[in-house]
Structure formats: C-alpha cells, structure tokens
Write an enzyme that holds these catalytic residues in place. Structure first.
Site, PDB file in Angstrom:
ATOM      1  N   SER A 141      -0.373   1.178  -3.909  1.00  0.00           N
ATOM      2  CA  SER A 141      -1.472   2.099  -4.201  1.00  0.00           C
ATOM      3  C   SER A 141      -1.163   3.443  -3.564  1.00  0.00           C
ATOM      4  CB  SER A 141      -2.781   1.559  -3.621  1.00  0.00           C
ATOM      5  OG  SER A 141      -3.811   2.517  -3.685  1.00  0.00           O
ATOM      6  N   TYR A 154      -8.448  -0.829   3.428  1.00  0.00           N
ATOM      7  CA  TYR A 154      -7.524  -0.893   2.294  1.00  0.00           C
ATOM      8  C   TYR A 154      -6.263  -0.091   2.595  1.00  0.00           C
ATOM      9  CZ  TYR A 154      -6.011  -0.903  -2.599  1.00  0.00           C
ATOM     10  OH  TYR A 154      -5.304  -1.066  -3.771  1.00  0.00           O
TER      11      TYR A 154
END
Length: 255
Positions: A141, A154
């Site tokens: 990501s 995250y």
C-alpha cells in the site's frame, strides 16, 4: 450452484495462488492471471465466493484464513504446484491515534497483513523453488511508504510487509524466485467499508468526488510483473490514481 469438481492444471500450465481472492483486487487478479494462461488457486475465508469465481475461471477455490496456521497448512497441501504466490489478503481497521489505539484492531492488522504473508510464504516456499521459476508478489500500500494521520496501525503493518518483502528479495538472491512489491493508493473496493467497520457513509466519503483506481488496474500491474522474462525482477511498483499524489493529498471534484 458452482461446479465443485476438483480441477487440476494442465501438465505444462503455470499455477498461481492468490489470497484474499473473494472480491476486489484479489478477484480481479485471479481473473487477470487466468486470462494470461495461469491455473489459478483462489483462497479466502468466504469459500462460497472463491468456489464460484474459480468455477468461472476453470481454477480451484479453497477455504483460507491466513491468520490460522492449520488453515494455511491445509490450503498449501491442496495446491498441486506453485509458480506464483500473490499475497493479497490484508486490510485496515479503524483510524485511532496511537495514544488511543485499539490493540485488538492493531493485533488483527498485524496478523492478517504481516504474519499472514509470512505464513503463506513459508508454506509455499518449497514448491515455489521447485518450480524452477517462482515468484512472490506482495500487495502492499502507499501506507507502506508514507505515514499519515489516522493510519498508524495500518502504516505499521504495511511498513512491516514492505520490510519483509525487501529482506526476502535479499535472502532469495541466487535462487530461481523473483520477489515483487506492489503498493496501490486509493482503490475502489470494500477496503474502507472494512476499515470503518461497516459504516457505509464513512466509506463512501473516502471516494467522494474522486476517480480512484479500480481493482483491475492493480491486477494489470500484477499480471505485467508476473509475465516479465525470468531474468527480470520488478522490485517495487507504486501506483496511484491521477487524482491522488500521495496518501492524503487527493483532488476532489465538486458534487
């Protein structure tokens, strides 16, 4: 009803394993790889969905929970052989500040994103090496490259995925296995709905006024990286929508 007859690859057909393949990037990747000639083994917790998708592709859909050792072992035992492992299973929960962190959410993010990736690599490494031309593609990501407010849990998990991917690349140097990291930005999937624990309004607001990436865009990158000549290793790809220049810098059109 999907045809649940067990399927096997043709003798010379390469086999790809895709985790988190019941929807979104995972499903699109499985479809793209099947179109490219791979026999695809799809894994996800929502087994009915992967069975249905696999039936469309002439592949194999199996139950898989990457946070569970026994599930991973059973899945790996059912994989006939493996040339490509796409570690796509992952996700985010919450947007808590570090000082107010929900540790259960952090634990889940670390377990599914980081340890889940490690479990799959460990389980399939022997057959990847035995293929003579193996490849691991980890879906990361933009959060692995750029910390942002509300993303600490995250961010930490995806930074760890990036680190283990790059270490794996070093460790496998000289062996017939390529290692690739693909880091997408904003993609229109159920990602935000999961992050906001089912709050559809919050999830919709993430994409309001933006033309984000689609799952098939990321799948195109996976297929491209996977189908380069064996001498070519695509180490890292960062891909963003035109409307996004970094993790939290996004152009939004008026409604």
């Amino acid at each position: 009803m999907p045809d649940r007859t067990p399927r096997t690859p043709a003798p010379d057909q390469p086999v790809a394993v895709v985790t988190g393949a019941s929807s979104g990037i995972g499903e699109a990747t499985a479809r793209g790889l099947a179109d490219a000639g791979y026999f695809v083994v799809l894994g996800a917790r929502r087994v009915e969905l992967v069975e249905r998708i696999a039936a469309d592709l002439g592949g194999l859909g199996l139950a898989l929970d990457v946070t569970d050792e026994e599930s991973v072992a059973a899945f790996a035992a059912a994989v006939p052989r493996c040339h490509l492992l796409v570690n796509n299973a992952g996700g985010a929960l919450g947007t808590d500040a570090v000082a107010e962190a929900n540790l259960d959410d952090w634990q889940w993010m670390y377990d599914v994103n980081v340890l889940g990736t490690v479990r799959m690599i460990r389980a399939l490494m022997p057959t990847l090496e035995a293929s003579g031309d193996g490849q691991v593609i980890n879906i990361g990501s933009v959060a692995a490259r750029e910390p942002y407010r509300g993303g600490a849990g995250y961010n930490a998990a995806k930074h760890a995925v990036a680190a283990l991917t790059r270490v794996l690349r070093i460790e496998l140097l000289g062996k017939p296995i390529r290692v690739c990291e693909i880091d997408p930005g904003m993609v229109q999937t159920d990602f935000s709905l999961v992050r906001f624990k089912g709050d559809q309004a919050k999830a919709d607001a993430v994409y309001a006024g933006v033309d984000p990436l689609r799952p098939e865009d990321v799948a195109d990158a996976v297929v491209w990286a996977a189908t380069r000549p064996a001498r070519v290793n695509i180490d890292q790809i960062l891909m963003l929508a035109r409307d996004q220049s970094s993790a939290q810098v996004v152009h939004r059109r008026d409604a």
